[in-house]
Design a protein around this motif. Structure first.
Motif, PDB file in Angstrom:
ATOM      1  N   ASN A   1       0.826  -1.207   0.000  1.00 30.83           N
ATOM      2  CA  ASN A   1       0.000   0.000   0.000  1.00 30.83           C
ATOM      3  C   ASN A   1       0.859   1.256   0.000  1.00 30.83           C
TER       4      ASN A   1
ATOM      5  N   CYS B   1       2.505   1.675  -3.435  1.00 30.50           N
ATOM      6  CA  CYS B   1       1.531   2.177  -4.415  1.00 30.50           C
ATOM      7  C   CYS B   1       1.255   3.663  -4.209  1.00 30.50           C
TER       8      CYS B   1
ATOM      9  N   PHE C   1      -5.366  -0.848  -3.211  1.00 27.21           N
ATOM     10  CA  PHE C   1      -3.977  -0.628  -2.826  1.00 27.21           C
ATOM     11  C   PHE C   1      -3.541   0.821  -3.030  1.00 27.21           C
TER      12      PHE C   1
ATOM     13  N   HIS D   1      -4.421   5.150  -2.451  1.00 20.28           N
ATOM     14  CA  HIS D   1      -5.089   6.090  -1.550  1.00 20.28           C
ATOM     15  C   HIS D   1      -4.982   7.505  -2.120  1.00 20.28           C
TER      16      HIS D   1
ATOM     17  N   LEU E   1      -4.062   7.334   3.738  1.00 17.54           N
ATOM     18  CA  LEU E   1      -3.158   6.191   3.858  1.00 17.54           C
ATOM     19  C   LEU E   1      -2.773   5.945   5.313  1.00 17.54           C
TER      20      LEU E   1
ATOM     21  N   ASN F   1      -5.648   4.447   7.410  1.00 16.95           N
ATOM     22  CA  ASN F   1      -5.924   3.071   6.991  1.00 16.95           C
ATOM     23  C   ASN F   1      -4.841   2.102   7.452  1.00 16.95           C
TER      24      ASN F   1
ATOM     25  N   ALA G   1      -7.997   1.126   0.705  1.00 10.15           N
ATOM     26  CA  ALA G   1      -8.010  -0.225   1.290  1.00 10.15           C
ATOM     27  C   ALA G   1      -9.036  -0.368   2.404  1.00 10.15           C
TER      28      ALA G   1
END
Length: 287
Positions: free
Chosen positions: A24, A27, A70, A72, A78, A81, A132
């Motif tokens: 994550n 990404c 994956f 944000h 991010l 999460n 996510a």
């Protein structure tokens, strides 16, 4: 050992939850480089990464039912999460395996993506989502469904029942349903439902994550080269064994023994408890 080596070692030894968080974060960094519009201060995700509610888009890009989970659309999105994911992962992996964890993450993202696309399509609304949150809600609700009365110590609140924490998060989602980001809240609730259903089916003997495990194993074995062993001639020894036997004491290599001791220490107290020398030794041994 530098920071990069330390991160590599954590990724290698941290388990599936750590790897999902790394994916994550990676990404997000990629999207920050390629998709962030600094002139307007927001992300512009292409429709081959974000999940669109338009059938003419997602029908020709079915992988977006997973890729959206994956990415944000902001640092705090991010950060929040990943904090909840770390919390939920620790609880879930207390009772279940890493394969079940990855299976639940991917399947819940897929289910929540379908719920979002269908609800927007029938409501005649056009939009797209990334994040996510749906998969994270599935993991949290799954752990809560399995052990709702687990005591969790929270800062400033002390011991709280796990189901109280999950209930508050779900109520906040419901309260914000009409205020904004309706697609996100639909996916959150769909993920929560999937996490609940997953545990109930698992308790009845049906493990949905097996589908993901078998699919991944198939592709791994497909691209893995089978080792070729040359033909060797075998000579049989027909001599009568002597009565005298000698015992062998198999001893572990000293390096392997030290690796085992460090891995035992990680399993008991976590990676952060290692000394600098132990981390460096483990990194060199893993090369």
């Amino acid at each position: 050992m530098n920071i990069l080596d330390d991160l590599k070692l954590q990724y290698r030894l941290g388990g599936i939850a750590m790897r999902v968080m790394y994916w994550n974060i990676a990404c997000f960094i990629v999207s920050l480089i390629f998709f962030y519009q600094f002139s307007v201060g927001q992300f512009a995700f292409p429709n081959w990464l974000a999940l669109s509610s338009d059938p003419q888009v997602f029908m020709f890009k079915p992988w977006t039912f997973l890729t959206y989970a994956f990415f944000h659309d902001g640092f705090f999105h991010l950060l929040f999460n990943m904090m909840v994911l770390n919390f939920a992962s620790t609880l879930f992996l207390t009772y279940f395996t890493q394969k079940q964890y990855l299976g639940l993450y991917l399947l819940s993202a897929l289910f929540a993506g379908v719920a979002f696309a269908l609800s927007f399509y029938f409501s005649n609304i056009s939009g797209s989502i990334v994040g996510a949150s749906a998969a994270i809600m599935a993991i949290l609700v799954a752990a809560t469904t399995y052990s709702p009365l687990m005591n969790v110590r929270l800062f400033l609140f002390g011991n709280v029942k796990l189901w109280h924490i999950t209930a508050v998060i779900l109520i906040l989602d419901l309260m914000q349903f009409r205020l904004g980001n309706m697609g996100g809240h639909i996916s959150h609730l769909a993920g929560a439902f999937f996490g609940f259903a997953y545990i109930k089916l698992l308790q009845n003997g049906t493990d949905l994550s097996i589908v993901v495990s078998k699919t991944l194993d198939f592709f791994v074995n497909l691209f893995r080269k089978s080792p070729t062993t040359p033909f060797t001639k075998v000579h049989k020894n027909y001599k009568k064994p002597t009565e005298k036997t000698t015992s062998r004491i198999v001893t572990k290599d000293k390096t392997q023994q030290q690796i085992d001791e460090i891995l035992d220490k990680i399993s008991q107290s976590g990676y952060d408890c290692l000394t600098k020398e132990e981390k460096e030794f483990l990194f060199k041994a893993g090369k």
